[in-house]
Design a protein around this motif. Sequence first.
Motif, mmCIF file in Angstrom:
data_model
loop_
_atom_site.group_PDB
_atom_site.id
_atom_site.type_symbol
_atom_site.label_atom_id
_atom_site.label_comp_id
_atom_site.label_asym_id
_atom_site.label_seq_id
_atom_site.Cartn_x
_atom_site.Cartn_y
_atom_site.Cartn_z
ATOM 1 N N GLY A 200 0.798 -1.220 0.000
ATOM 2 C CA GLY A 200 0.000 0.000 0.000
ATOM 3 C C GLY A 200 0.830 1.270 0.000
ATOM 4 N N TYR A 201 2.156 1.122 -0.012
ATOM 5 C CA TYR A 201 3.033 2.285 -0.104
ATOM 6 C C TYR A 201 4.388 1.840 -0.640
ATOM 7 C CZ TYR A 201 5.282 0.640 4.227
ATOM 8 O OH TYR A 201 5.938 -0.097 5.167
ATOM 9 N N GLY A 202 5.205 2.828 -1.014
ATOM 10 C CA GLY A 202 6.534 2.537 -1.541
ATOM 11 C C GLY A 202 6.732 3.135 -2.917
ATOM 12 N N LYS A 203 7.983 3.400 -3.269
ATOM 13 C CA LYS A 203 8.311 4.028 -4.541
ATOM 14 C C LYS A 203 9.512 3.323 -5.157
ATOM 15 C CE LYS A 203 9.464 8.517 -6.591
ATOM 16 N NZ LYS A 203 9.746 9.950 -6.325
ATOM 17 N N LEU A 204 9.427 3.028 -6.446
ATOM 18 C CA LEU A 204 10.526 2.372 -7.153
ATOM 19 C C LEU A 204 11.419 3.417 -7.815
ATOM 20 C CD1 LEU A 204 8.740 -0.618 -8.931
ATOM 21 C CD2 LEU A 204 9.525 -0.420 -6.576
ATOM 22 N N LYS A 205 12.724 3.104 -7.861
ATOM 23 C CA LYS A 205 13.693 3.998 -8.493
ATOM 24 C C LYS A 205 14.604 3.166 -9.397
ATOM 25 C CE LYS A 205 17.371 7.319 -7.363
ATOM 26 N NZ LYS A 205 18.154 7.920 -6.244
ATOM 27 N N ASP A 206 14.613 3.502 -10.674
ATOM 28 C CA ASP A 206 15.451 2.793 -11.645
ATOM 29 C C ASP A 206 16.892 3.284 -11.506
ATOM 30 O OD1 ASP A 206 16.766 1.753 -13.840
ATOM 31 O OD2 ASP A 206 15.172 2.187 -15.270
ATOM 32 N N VAL A 207 17.777 2.391 -11.061
ATOM 33 C CA VAL A 207 19.198 2.755 -10.914
ATOM 34 C C VAL A 207 20.063 1.888 -11.835
ATOM 35 C CG1 VAL A 207 18.962 3.630 -8.554
ATOM 36 C CG2 VAL A 207 19.471 1.203 -8.922
#
Length: 362
Positions: free
Chosen positions: A288-295
């Motif tokens: 229900g929460y969280g953010k992805l970051k392309d590294v």
Amino acid sequence: MIDIFDGFFKGKRILVTGHTGFKGSWLSIWLHELGAEVVGVGLEPYSDKDNFVLSEIGSKMKADIRADIRDGKKLKEIFAEYQPEIVFHLAAQPLVRLSYDIPVETYETNVMGTINVMEAIRNTDSVKVGVMITTDKCYDNKEQAEGYKETDPFGGYDPYSSSKGACEIAIQSWRRSFFNPADYGKKHTMSLASVRAGNVIGGGDWALDRIIPDCIRALETHQPIEIRSPRSVRPWEHVLEPLSGYMLLAQKMWNAPTEYCEGWNFGPEAESVSTVWDVATALVNNYGYGKLKDVSNPNNLHEAKLLMLNIDKAKTRLGWRPRMNMKECISLVADWYKRYPKENVYDLCVEEINKFLDYNED
């Protein structure tokens, strides 16, 4: 506990190498619940949050032993003392990226460790079944669209994958040289198989450079989830899927020792093969929460972009098939990590095994 093995494991003396690890802890819990006498041989757990530690399965086993599988003499002593009837060999250096840092130790552990286990088996007449766990990465990966079959050649780009390919060659050699099915009942009474699973996920895994533990660490600290290979495709499956296959295979080998002593793939259905980004997104949605970051970085260490397994053989000859789709799998994984801080983890694991067994196999 639901018993799909009809009491087969009750009272059996079973030795599990790598029982302090992620897969080994789940297998030990499952076997203990089925009434097996489980002897575990492994190193200290990776962290105090590991499934092995939190479930306290070590205190319920017949023996919880700290030993390194590179020590062949010690292994033979343990086998001689406990006289196991079935051996599940899971102990390994299991990480691709770490293998670049410690290639020699990776080979010593994975190749010579496996040979030491097989030599301990060879010196212990009580052992009737040996299930040697390797990996889907044992195949010479040409990034082909179709899944790898058990008859495809072994290989491996990185030290980890190539060490597992070498393991498979060693297992094949020991089976031909010392446990040949043609000699069963005359020169030996052992059945030896190797098993290869896909990318296994589930509660209680905290290893570095694995997508689920990386996601959970970020979620628990409210940091962005860094994804280094967002488009890599893997055969993701819940840890209980391949374990159910290993256990079914052991039962089949016990009952028909010369018919199943070979290599086996245990992976998901094709529709559950997904990208790293999709798996991380599904986990975030469950939380229900969280953010992805392309590294992603083109200069990163080499890791395969595409890997799939063909599981037709296990389906047709063992009657095994995956029970869960990707949505169900991620839901069960998230369930463990959301509940472990406040609940009895052993009971949580047993509950999840029963949930898994309730899923329709069709």
